[in-house]
Design an enzyme around this catalytic site. Structure first.
Site, PDB file in Angstrom:
ATOM      1  N   SER A   1       0.853  -1.378  -0.065  1.00 13.49           N
ATOM      2  CA  SER A   1       0.508   0.400   0.197  1.00 13.49           C
ATOM      3  C   SER A   1       1.009   1.524   0.528  1.00 13.49           C
ATOM      4  O   SER A   1       1.671   1.570   0.924  1.00 13.49           O
ATOM      5  CB  SER A   1      -0.918   0.108   1.439  1.00 13.49           C
TER       6      SER A   1
ATOM      7  N   ASN B   1     -10.178   5.436   1.134  1.00 11.87           N
ATOM      8  CA  ASN B   1      -9.846   5.449   3.003  1.00 11.87           C
ATOM      9  C   ASN B   1     -11.398   6.536   3.167  1.00 11.87           C
ATOM     10  O   ASN B   1     -11.273   7.032   3.864  1.00 11.87           O
ATOM     11  CB  ASN B   1      -9.749   5.984   3.710  1.00 11.87           C
TER      12      ASN B   1
ATOM     13  N   ASP C   1     -13.127  -2.118   2.604  1.00 14.55           N
ATOM     14  CA  ASP C   1     -13.323  -1.958   3.586  1.00 14.55           C
ATOM     15  C   ASP C   1     -14.201  -1.267   5.003  1.00 14.55           C
ATOM     16  O   ASP C   1     -14.847  -2.073   6.084  1.00 14.55           O
ATOM     17  CB  ASP C   1     -11.757  -1.376   3.638  1.00 14.55           C
TER      18      ASP C   1
ATOM     19  N   LYS D   1      -3.038   5.214  -2.537  1.00 20.38           N
ATOM     20  CA  LYS D   1      -3.516   5.880  -1.863  1.00 20.38           C
ATOM     21  C   LYS D   1      -4.267   6.991  -2.336  1.00 20.38           C
ATOM     22  O   LYS D   1      -3.861   7.392  -3.260  1.00 20.38           O
ATOM     23  CB  LYS D   1      -3.151   6.722  -0.428  1.00 20.38           C
TER      24      LYS D   1
END
Ligand code: SMG
Ligand code: MG
Length: 372
Positions: free
Chosen positions: A136, A192, A240, A164
């Site tokens: 990641s 995220n 997630d 990301k």
């Protein structure tokens, strides 16, 4: 086992480079460790993946330590014959805190399996002795630095690169990495939760870069938004943060909010619930992969065992120790080709090095004993 004592301690592992996501920048991993002891000398270790602040999830390290000490351990001390499968039911009336529950369950699992001389991968039903792994890659200060970092990881052999992303750092880095490293690179992006359904048209432009998946673009509770985006995009949507249990996973699959699931044992309350999500996903033809929370060697070892299950068909966020840490509390984990070996020793297959615990410890162990 009859649980007679537990110890809680925090270790601080400085990161080799800062890790930036849409949630913030991390420079050190503070990890809460749980050690349990049984009446017959059984010993097991667990790691809590809660972070310092409640940004990725509502849990945070100090809160997790508090709920374990104040509520979980007293409930578990009262059980005359505890096995790992018994931990979640005993704690079920205490709401929330999946990461704290997972840590305690992991410690009991490790203790029971070590006493029975069984490896976690065997216990869970693993079918592989090595698993393909990815890395990641955080949001970089510049595009040049991003390309350097990706180049290093691709050269090291990683089977998949995850970038990301956040608003202002999405189409351009993804395009550049795809163009620089070519069509053969397995590439994914993880937001995220940084976007909202108002960004659907913008996110759809990621379809041009052949991503294996787009991870958690919207808020954890926005199943409907994810379902709409999944219908609109060619890129598979992976959840997630949204999945905290097998029940969540069933709901998300039924709502068509995702076609791939990131399984993190801490986020879902433990390795046993993680296996239930694996089984459910497999029955529904949904591929899964093992997520990462910058674990120490304890969590890394256990994650490798989980990733040995047959439905884990995509490379996990289980990188080599050196990707994050110069020094860990266990032996280091290394990449072999594009894979890592599944530990074969009993329990999670590793134990912390007492010297490392001493050097990296930020507090003295808090001992909690069963009242006599
Ligand atoms: O352990 O390699 C790792 C970290 C992988 O990106 C990673 N984890 O959302 O998947 C994720 C993040 C969560 C931790 S950073 C907030
Ligand atoms: Mg993620």
């Amino acid at each position: 086992m009859r649980l007679v004592e537990a110890e809680l301690r925090t270790v601080a592992l400085p990161l080799v480079t800062p890790f930036r996501t849409s949630l913030g920048t991390q420079t050190v991993r503070n990890a809460l460790l749980v050690r349990v002891l049984g009446a017959d000398g059984e010993e097991g270790w667990g790691e809590c993946v809660a972070e310092d602040e409640p940004t990725y999830s509502p849990e945070y390290l100090e809160g997790a330590a508090d709920v374990i000490r104040r509520f979980f351990l007293p409930a578990l001390f009262a059980v005359p014959d505890l096995d790992a499968a018994g931990v979640a039911p005993v704690l079920a009336h205490l709401r929330g805190y999946p990461m704290a529950k997972a840590a305690v369950e992991m410690a009991v699992l490790d203790a029971v399996l070590k006493a029975g001389d069984t490896a976690l991968a065997v216990h869970l039903g693993g079918v592989r002795d090595r698993v393909r792994v990815g890395v990641s890659v955080g949001i970089a200060p510049t595009l040049d630095e991003l390309l350097d970092t990706v180049d290093r990881h691709v050269s090291a052999g990683y089977a998949r690169i995850k970038l990301k992303i956040e608003p202002g750092w999405d189409l351009e880095p993804v395009r550049l990495v795809r163009e620089t490293f070519g069509a053969a690179l397995m590439l994914t992006a993880d937001a995220n939760t940084a976007y909202t359904p108002a960004d659907a048209r913008h996110l759809s432009r990621l379809d041009a870069y052949d991503l294996t998946l787009l991870e958690q673009p919207y808020a954890p509770d926005d199943l409907y938004g994810h379902a709409e985006l999944a219908a609109r995009m060619e890129t598979p949507i992976c959840l997630d943060e949204s999945i905290t249990s097998a029940r969540d996973a069933a709901r998300a699959i039924r709502a068509r909010a995702c076609s791939i699931i990131n399984i993190k044992p801490g986020r879902v309350g433990g390795y046993l619930e993680a296996r239930r999500i694996h089984d459910l996903a497999q029955a529904n033809g949904v591929p899964v992969w093992c997520g990462g929370m910058l674990e120490t060697g304890l969590g890394r070892a256990a994650n490798l065992a989980l990733a040995a299950l047959p439905g884990f068909t995509l490379p996990g966020d289980i990188s080599a120790t050196a990707r994050y840490y110069d020094r860990d509390i266990t032996r280091p984990f290394e990449l072999a080709g594009d894979s890592m070996e599944v530990p074969v020793g009993p329990g999670i297959g590793v134990t912390p090095d007492p010297e490392a615990l001493k050097d990296l410890g930020v507090n003295s162990p808090l001992q909690v004993r069963k009242p006599s």
